[in-house]
Structure formats: C-alpha cells, structure tokens
Design an enzyme around this catalytic site. Structure first.
Site, PDB file in Angstrom:
ATOM      1  CG  ASP B  96     -66.415  29.943  -0.098  1.00 57.92           C
ATOM      2  OD1 ASP B  96     -66.571  30.976   0.570  1.00 57.92           O
ATOM      3  OD2 ASP B  96     -66.867  29.810  -1.241  1.00 57.92           O
ATOM      4  CG  ASP B 287     -69.382  22.683  -1.330  1.00 47.82           C
ATOM      5  OD1 ASP B 287     -69.856  23.558  -2.082  1.00 47.82           O
ATOM      6  OD2 ASP B 287     -68.192  22.290  -1.423  1.00 47.82           O
ATOM      7  CB  CYS B 325     -88.764  10.460  -1.134  1.00 46.02           C
ATOM      8  SG  CYS B 325     -88.225  11.925  -0.225  1.00 46.02           S
ATOM      9  CB  CYS B 327     -88.891  14.655   2.064  1.00 50.22           C
ATOM     10  SG  CYS B 327     -89.616  15.251   0.515  1.00 50.22           S
ATOM     11  CB  CYS B 330     -92.257  12.632  -1.179  1.00 46.23           C
ATOM     12  SG  CYS B 330     -91.080  13.032  -2.497  1.00 46.23           S
ATOM     13  CG  HIS B 356     -87.713  15.773  -3.389  1.00 44.45           C
ATOM     14  ND1 HIS B 356     -88.050  14.589  -2.763  1.00 44.45           N
ATOM     15  CD2 HIS B 356     -86.949  15.428  -4.461  1.00 44.45           C
ATOM     16  CE1 HIS B 356     -87.536  13.575  -3.447  1.00 44.45           C
ATOM     17  NE2 HIS B 356     -86.861  14.057  -4.480  1.00 44.45           N
TER      18      HIS B 356
END
Lengths: 402, 402
Positions: B96, B287, B325, B327, B330, B356
């Site tokens: 930015d 974002d 999930c 991931c 998890c 997560h």
C-alpha cells in the site's frame, strides 16, 4: 499384568564413557543421546508439532506436570483422552513430577513429610502435591515416561539440610514407585478412552538422584534410588545456580555409577557445550529451556557461538544465522530480517529463532550420535567446542580494528 | 522501455457481476477473486512463509509501506536487495502507499498539497510522506503491485471536506503516476542487486477511488483516476467505521463502472460474508487484517460462524475448530487444546488460530472461484451465508434449553 515392558533401552556403541543407544517406547524409537525440547504447558512455545516431527524429527518432548495440573487441570486432560490426544503430540512424551517447579516457587511453598503445600503461580490458590498425587496426575496425562516426585534442595544449602532433603527424596521415591505400580495395574485412573489404551503397563518410571554438591550424599542417593528400582535414572538438582565445576564433579562421579543398562538423564542441562561434555561422561538424555527461552529473547545458538540477533552489526547482513545450518529458517531468512522481526517485537521472531535453536540442538545431538558410532566422538567434541568460540574471536578482532 | 507488461489480467468466467480471472505477475499466477493476507511489517504475524506457500497456497500478500519505511527503513531493505529478498517471501507482493496508515494516525498528522507531515508512531519523530516519496519507497521495496498515494478522508466528513480530499487524491494520483513512470524507466533508485532485477517495467501501479459515501464524488473520483490510467483500480476509504449499507451502496454503484479489463480491489475488506458479497458485485481482490488480528485475540472463523475460542463451552470439546476444515490445525488440534493455549497466553495460540483463520479465508476464496467457474456462485453464496449463522442458532437453542 505387564506383558511387554513400556520401554526398552540398548546401548549400541561406546566411545570412552560416551554411549549411543536406542530407547524403544510404544510411541516410537528414540536414538540416544537425545535432547528433549521442553513443552511446559503442553506446547513447545511457538513451535508447530508438524515442524518438530517432520523437519526437526524430535522423537520425544518433555511436559511439566505442575503447569498442566494447574491449567487446564488433570480432569480436563483425562476427559480429552490423555495428554497426547489433548495436545496432538503423537510421539514419546516425558513428564516431570512437579517437584522442581514447586521448589522453584521459593517462599510460596511449604514442604512436609507428606508432600508440598504451595500457592499456585496462576491464581494464588493453595495446592498440595505429593508423590501419590504426582503419580495420579501423570497417569491422567498418560505420558510415556513418568518422573518420581522428588525434592530439589538449593545447591548452596548446608550439608544437614541437603541430607534431610535427599532422605526425603528417597522416601518419596518409594512412595512414587508404590502408587505408580498400583496405577499401572489398573486402568480406572486414566484418561484413556479406548480399552486398548489403558496405562496398564504402558508407562515407565524414572528415579532421580539428589544430594546437591556432596558426592557422599549423591552416592547414597544413588544407592537408595537404584534399590527402589526404576526404568531409568536421572540426576536432578544441578544447573540450579551452582558453579559449573560443581556440576561436572557430580556428573563425572555419579554417571558411571548409574546402572549401565538403563537410560541416564541429566535434568535441566544445558548449553550446547554442556550437552557434549555430559555425553562424554555417559549421559543419554537431556532437557533444557535454553533453545526455546533464548529464542524468545532474540538469542540464537550457532555452530560459531551464541549471537544476539538484535545487535546493530546484523542490520544489513543477508547471511543466514548459521552458514552451516540447513534448517528451514537458515535456508530462507537473513540475519537482517530476523533482527528486524526482533526489534519490531513480531511474533515470528520468537517462532523462527525457537525453530532454529531447536534445529541446532537436535542436529548437534545427531552429530554426537554419529561421532560415537564412528568412534570419532573426541574429535567431534574438540572441533565443536572450538567452533563455538569463533564469534567471540570475531568480536575480539573487530574491537581491535576500531 | 517496458517490453512485457508487469502484470496481465484476464477474466475467465462470469456469473452475474461475479468474475473469476487470473492475474499474471512476474512472481507467479494469482487466481481471482483473491484474498491477500496482510504482512504489515514484512511478516504475516505468526505465520511461516512455508505454511503460507506450501499448505495455504497464498499467491500474493500485502505489506505496508508506512511500517517498513519507518522500520527497518527503505535503505536497509534496498541494501538487502528489496523486500522479497529481505523477507524471504518469493511470490507476488502488493504494497500500500502509506496514505491510509498516515491518515489513521489522526491528530499526529498534517496534510498539505505537497504531502503529509506526521509523527512516527514508533519514536515520535517528524516524518514527511508525499506521492513522490511513496513511489520511491515502494520502488526500493520492489513490490510487484504499487499503490498510488491517496488521502483517505473520514467516512462521516462533510461533503465539501470529502470533495477537497477527493480532488487532492486525484492530483496525488497524477503525481504518483509521473514519479512511478520515471522510476520504472531507470534502475538506479532500486535495491535490486543484479542488473536483471531492476524495477525497470517490473512494477504495476494501481489507482485508488475515494469520495466517501457520496456517489457523485465517487463517480468523479473514478473518472479522474481512470483518466490518469492504472494497471488496476482500488476502492479505498471504505470499511473505516461507516454503516455497512453505505459500503454496499458505494461498492454496488462503483464496481461495475471500473474498467472491466483491469483487476478491481476493495481495500481493507472484510469478513467472510463481506468477501462473498463484494465478489457478487464484481470485486477481484481483497486484503484484511481480520483473520490475522482476530486469530491473535482468540477468535476463529469457521464455516458455521465466528467462535470465541476462550469460551468455557469448549473446555473438553475434542472436535476441531471447524469440522469441515481440512487445514493442518483442524487435522491435529481440538477446541479444548486451543482454548487452553489461549487462556495460558501461549504463543502457539496465535500461531494456530492465525493459520486456521487464513486457511478459512483462502479456502473460501477457492470455493468462490470454483462456484463462479461452474456457474453456481449464487447457490454457494446462499449456502455459505446460511452456514455462517449456525453457531448463532446453536447459542439461541442452548439458551432456550436453560
């Protein structure tokens, strides 16, 4: 009753007093000498278990009974099926007895024959820990190696204080053994949810030799401890503020007297140099908070010595922390970046430095084992120790340049 | 001069206003709609880049020029070869302009035609940031996508204040473009160490539409911004405290007016619901600090809604945060364990919850893209939004039980 022993230990190679062996647990094989990362409250601070298992190949970690007992509590862990299931750590796990943590509370504790009364460091509540309670909590945790409940006296205590403490520890060792055996022969007291996962004969128990800096007390403690009989033996009460020479005198005298067919564990030790020196005296197992704690304060252990990552000299240094290190931190990140993370107070500073430091400790132990197996341990020990002084020499050189 | 454009963008599928496309950068392909994890000071707080790349497959992250400019400073990053080399992040990077951060300092800043004078939040030193300086710093950072320097007015400012601010932003957009182009045509101002790595034609520049909640100002800002001409267009100045209805009125009106052949980026947005809603209006890039910041305060985003991991209801809950999930958090850890880590103030709590949460945001965007490609976006949007209310319904049910 116990069919298969919970752990077996075999020495495969020797080089002088140094020994390379294998500790077989029900949760995998642990090559020794081994360094156990410290996972105080059920987490090796800042480390993912995936990284510990997959990259660093840590085979065993240590957790603290005292901390887990106070928070989240033995009941929570029991209900969640034991510490392995609770935390997600799948490999071998050693739990200490809580004796050392309670001792380190200082003024907050009161020791009697029965056990130790103390105030929790979390909420100030009165708590009571005894050999029996420690065994019960460690049964609920379901650790693979349980430590007997001991009293750790101050290193500079008077001989009569140390004697009383050592004698208390040996009585507590017996009580630990009795309660442990009774728990092992029943499954009721555990958190295991499936019948196949009882602690019945699944946990090993280690005894602890105390006695401060007095060799006669240490030897007597050793005799009393081996008389009770354990699956492994630890030397406790060292690295608690005494002179290094005192520690080496005790380790050099006591280690070869410990049963040769059982693992020997030097509790709370130490720096990379200390580990290599202790191996040369016959020690097989270590735990220490140095790599994790120092990682959180911006200190990195490298093959050329310890560096303070915050130092201005690394501001635009694009080299890795340790140019001979192959860990994922050294493969990707520069000293300049790590310094920036430290100065900015970023979480990732702790994560990356802890990772590198553990990689260095575990890799050092891997090299120790290799050198013992190939009969080159003394050469390794000399070169390794010399290497650790290089940053110091650099500093001396650069100050003379100024 | 520029041979090959720094980025190309192609829309591959549409479903209503929603579009699935591909942004090709010199550091890899970014499928859109995309969520960019925020790496403020050169680190996505608590995340290893390995996990972001290998497990979560994040293709682009955002870093903050303001923070990096103040610490470690553009010179340090230039000397280390640019932000990619400095941090070790190998994929696409958007920076930015610093405009928003300076604006959010509030009383510490003073805005003039020339630029913004402000006091650093780190040491209180006076600093000055202008379109030219922002372009120079972003050139030193070597980001793949550079944002024009804008002024972000308060959402509740009076119309004349917002008009002056919008007009200033459009003059600053021109100045950003001019300085950016001049930097792109020379390699001298960059930190790249190898001649093949100059920023000559390697960076893309995005413009920013401002104008607060006034559609006439927004449309005028859009016209002025597209007149200057950019590689992509952002909607700024939203999600800064205004009513959600205001944000959706602006996004719904402005997004379809943005050039259809360029990526459209909604800055600083938002919750999982917000992302899906904004995609339905034609936004391609996002974002937001929510997954990372909330991860550090014990909040988890799941397919059934947001949960406070510290709540007593999870004390012995052995289920993963999100049962749907996949991931690594998890797959391994329970709510009970994560709650324990949060309550104990453990580093790993932040690490695991951030992981997560980012997995959930990035996976949501993957499912958004798939649903657009298969023409099922509206079905996905409905089911996804319904799912997010399930924890709320549970709570309502369990309170009525009591």
């Amino acid at each position: 009753m116990v069919e298969k022993p919970p752990i077996t230990f075999e020495v495969l190679a020797r080089d002088g007093e140094a020994r390379a062996g294998v500790l077989t647990t029900r949760r995998g094989i642990v090559d020794t000498p081994v360094f156990m990362p410290v996972g105080t409250a059920g987490t090796v601070k800042g480390m993912r278990f995936e990284a510990l298992e997959e990259e660093l190949d840590a085979r065993i970690i240590l957790c603290n009974t005292y901390h887990l007992w106070l928070r989240p509590g033995a009941n929570v862990i029991r209900k969640c099926g034991g510490l392995h299931r609770f935390t997600g750590w799948r490999r071998a796990l050693l739990t200490d007895s809580g004796g050392f943590q309670v001792w380190s509370l200082g003024a907050l504790r009161k020791i009697t024959e029965e056990g130790t009364r103390f105030r929790s460091h979390i909420d100030g509540n009165l708590q009571f820990l005894s050999p029996e309670i420690s065994m019960e909590v460690q049964a609920a945790l379901g650790s693979d190696i349980v430590m007997a409940f001991d009293e750790c006296a101050a290193g500079d205590a008077a001989p009569d204080v140390l004697r009383r403490s050592m004698e208390l520890t040996s009585r507590w060792a017996k009580r630990s053994r009795v309660r442990f055996d009774s728990l092992q022969s029943q499954a009721l007291e555990t958190g295991r949810t499936a019948p196949s996962e009882t602690i019945n004969g699944a946990q090993a128990l280690f005894g602890i030799v105390q006695g401060g800096s007095y060799l006669d007390l240490r030897r007597e403690s050793l005799d009393r401890t081996t008389e009770v009989g354990f699956d492994g033996y630890a030397i406790g009460g060292l690295s608690v503020g005494e002179e290094k020479t005192v520690m080496w005198r005790v380790v050099t005298d006591i280690t070869p007297r410990l049963p040769a067919d059982k693992p020997r564990y030097l509790m709370g030790v130490g720096t990379p140099e200390d580990l290599v020196e202790a191996v040369s005296r016959g020690i097989d197992m270590f735990d220490c908070v140095l790599p994790t704690r120092n990682g959180r304060t911006g200190q990195a252990f490298t093959s050329r010595g310890k560096i303070n990552v915050k130092n201005a000299q690394w501001a635009v240094d694009t080299r890795p922390l340790d140019e001979t290190c192959d860990c994922s931190v050294c493969r990707r990140h520069s000293r300049a970046y790590l310094r920036h993370l430290c100065l900015s107070g970023e979480l990732l500073a702790s994560v990356l430095l802890t990772h590198h430091n553990l990689a260095f400790f575990l890799d050092t132990m891997r090299r120790v084992r290799q050198s013992i197996r190939s009969g080159d341990f003394n050469k390794f020990r000399r070169e390794f120790t010399e290497g650790l002084n290089e940053f110091e020499q650099d500093k001396a050189l650069s100050s003379s340049d100024v």
